[in-house]
Design an enzyme around this catalytic site. Structure first.
Site, short mmCIF file in Angstrom:
data_model
loop_
_atom_site.label_atom_id
_atom_site.label_comp_id
_atom_site.label_asym_id
_atom_site.label_seq_id
_atom_site.Cartn_x
_atom_site.Cartn_y
_atom_site.Cartn_z
N GLU A 34 0.85 -1.20 0.00
CA GLU A 34 0.00 0.00 0.00
C GLU A 34 0.88 1.24 0.00
O GLU A 34 1.78 1.37 0.84
CB GLU A 34 -0.95 0.03 1.21
CG GLU A 34 -1.87 1.25 1.09
CD GLU A 34 -2.91 1.41 2.19
OE1 GLU A 34 -2.98 0.56 3.11
OE2 GLU A 34 -3.64 2.42 2.15
N GLU A 59 4.74 5.07 3.75
CA GLU A 59 4.01 6.28 4.14
C GLU A 59 5.02 7.41 4.38
O GLU A 59 5.90 7.29 5.21
CB GLU A 59 3.20 6.00 5.42
CG GLU A 59 2.57 7.21 6.06
CD GLU A 59 1.72 8.07 5.12
OE1 GLU A 59 0.79 7.54 4.50
OE2 GLU A 59 2.03 9.28 4.99
N ASP A 87 9.26 7.76 1.14
CA ASP A 87 8.64 8.30 -0.06
C ASP A 87 8.61 7.16 -1.09
O ASP A 87 9.67 6.67 -1.49
CB ASP A 87 9.47 9.48 -0.57
CG ASP A 87 8.87 10.14 -1.80
OD1 ASP A 87 8.13 9.48 -2.55
OD2 ASP A 87 9.15 11.33 -2.01
N ASP A 109 -2.91 11.78 -3.85
CA ASP A 109 -2.95 13.05 -4.57
C ASP A 109 -4.27 13.79 -4.41
O ASP A 109 -4.99 14.02 -5.40
CB ASP A 109 -2.69 12.80 -6.08
CG ASP A 109 -1.45 11.96 -6.32
OD1 ASP A 109 -0.47 12.15 -5.58
OD2 ASP A 109 -1.47 11.12 -7.24
N LYS A 113 -4.33 21.69 -7.47
CA LYS A 113 -3.77 22.96 -7.98
C LYS A 113 -2.44 22.68 -8.67
O LYS A 113 -1.73 21.75 -8.32
CB LYS A 113 -3.56 23.92 -6.82
CG LYS A 113 -4.86 24.35 -6.21
CD LYS A 113 -4.71 25.58 -5.36
CE LYS A 113 -6.08 25.98 -4.85
NZ LYS A 113 -6.14 26.16 -3.42
N ASP A 145 -11.66 10.24 -4.94
CA ASP A 145 -12.93 10.97 -5.00
C ASP A 145 -12.76 12.28 -5.78
O ASP A 145 -13.62 13.15 -5.73
CB ASP A 145 -13.51 11.23 -3.60
CG ASP A 145 -12.51 11.90 -2.67
OD1 ASP A 145 -11.42 12.27 -3.13
OD2 ASP A 145 -12.83 12.04 -1.47
C1 LIG Z 1 -5.17 11.68 1.02
S1 LIG Z 1 -4.18 10.66 2.03
C2 LIG Z 1 -5.01 9.09 1.92
C3 LIG Z 1 -4.66 8.19 3.06
C4 LIG Z 1 -5.21 6.75 2.95
N1 LIG Z 1 -4.70 6.08 1.77
C5 LIG Z 1 -6.72 6.75 2.91
O1 LIG Z 1 -7.29 6.45 1.84
O2 LIG Z 1 -7.34 7.05 3.94
C6 LIG Z 1 -2.71 10.38 1.05
C7 LIG Z 1 -1.63 9.67 1.84
O3 LIG Z 1 -0.50 9.45 1.00
C8 LIG Z 1 0.68 9.81 1.71
N2 LIG Z 1 1.70 10.14 0.70
C9 LIG Z 1 1.72 11.25 -0.08
N3 LIG Z 1 2.79 11.22 -0.90
C10 LIG Z 1 3.46 10.05 -0.63
C11 LIG Z 1 4.64 9.45 -1.14
N4 LIG Z 1 5.36 10.06 -2.10
N5 LIG Z 1 5.04 8.25 -0.63
C12 LIG Z 1 4.32 7.65 0.36
N6 LIG Z 1 3.20 8.18 0.89
C13 LIG Z 1 2.76 9.36 0.40
C14 LIG Z 1 0.24 10.96 2.57
O4 LIG Z 1 1.12 11.23 3.65
C15 LIG Z 1 -1.13 10.47 3.04
O5 LIG Z 1 -1.04 9.62 4.17
#
Ligand SMILES: C[S@@+](CC[C@H](N)C(=O)[O-])C[C@H]1O[C@@H](n2cnc3c(N)ncnc32)[C@H](O)[C@@H]1O
Length: 210
Positions: A34, A59, A87, A109, A113, A145
């Site tokens: 994930e 994460e 990352d 994402d 913007k 969404d």
């Molecule tokens: C909008 S949240 C959604 C969280 C979860 N997947 C959910 O559906 O409830 C996006 C998640 O992706 C993580 N994230 C963003 N860019 C990332 C990256 N380059 N590598 C790993 N995680 C990332 C963010 O920190 C955040 O926890």
């Protein structure tokens, strides 16, 4: 002196190549991945639905990586599931080919913007890496969404020759994995439309030349 509260966030081993299967005792069997588990409930629920699964979460937010990794351990899943503060864009190129059975991106994402473009996770580069690390016949599942994002993902993944839409087209009505992400739950409660997409990793013989 300022103390970093997240200094002990779990990280992948500091090597050029890292086999994530070995971090969750999977041997040579592919594992589930994930990207961006956030508060992590999908991983927990997925385990409850599929107790034989072995999973890795990547994460970027160290706070969430620590919390979810500890939560998995507290529930006795620590040998089979880990979350690392990484990352995904930097971590995936360090993984060997064909080590993942299913990759999930739930609501990545959330920004649209222009100035947020550089933060995007599901880019053509990541799609290429996913095509490399997912086994032939494996799955890529993405849900969002943000309707514009769904269209962009269909284009990005559609252009990656390693993937083909799931039979019947990439879009599907329901999440078939017996587990929901926190954002998915909230979107359902708020009656927001959720676009779910699934692709299959082609075998090398099936993959058209770029
Ligand atoms: C909008 S949240 C959604 C969280 C979860 N997947 C959910 O559906 O409830 C996006 C998640 O992706 C993580 N994230 C963003 N860019 C990332 C990256 N380059 N590598 C790993 N995680 C990332 C963010 O920190 C955040 O926890």
């Amino acid at each position: 002196m300022r103390i970093d509260p997240y200094a002990d966030a779990p990280r992948l081993p500091e090597r050029d190549t890292v086999d994530p299967r070995l971090l969750v005792g999977a041997g040579s069997e592919p594992i589930e991945l994930e990207i961006g588990p956030g508060r992590g409930w999908f991983l927990i629920e997925r385990f409850e639905a599929e107790p034989n699964a072995r999973m890795i979460g990547l994460e970027i937010r160290r706070k969430w990586a620590i919390l979810v990794d500890r939560r998995l351990a507290a529930r006795g899943f620590g040998e089979r599931a880990r979350v690392f503060a990484e990352d995904a864009r930097g971590a995936l190129p360090r993984f060997p080919a064909a080590c993942v059975s299913i990759a999930y991106l739930h609501f990545p994402d959330p920004w649209w913007k222009k100035r947020h473009q550089k933060r995007l996770v599901l880019t053509p580069e990541l799609a290429r890496e996913l095509g490399r690390v997912i086994v032939a016949g494996g799955e890529l599942f993405v849900q969002t969404d943000v309707v514009e994002r769904a269209l962009a993902y269909e284009q990005v993944v559609g252009l990656e020759p390693a993937f083909e839409p799931w039979p019947g087209g990439p879009r599907l009505e329901e999440n078939p994995y017996g587990a929901r992400s926190p954002r998915e739950r909230r979107a359902i409660e708020d009656r927001l439309p959720v676009v779910r997409m699934r692709w299959r990793r082609r075998s090398t013989a099936e993959t058209p030349p770029p």
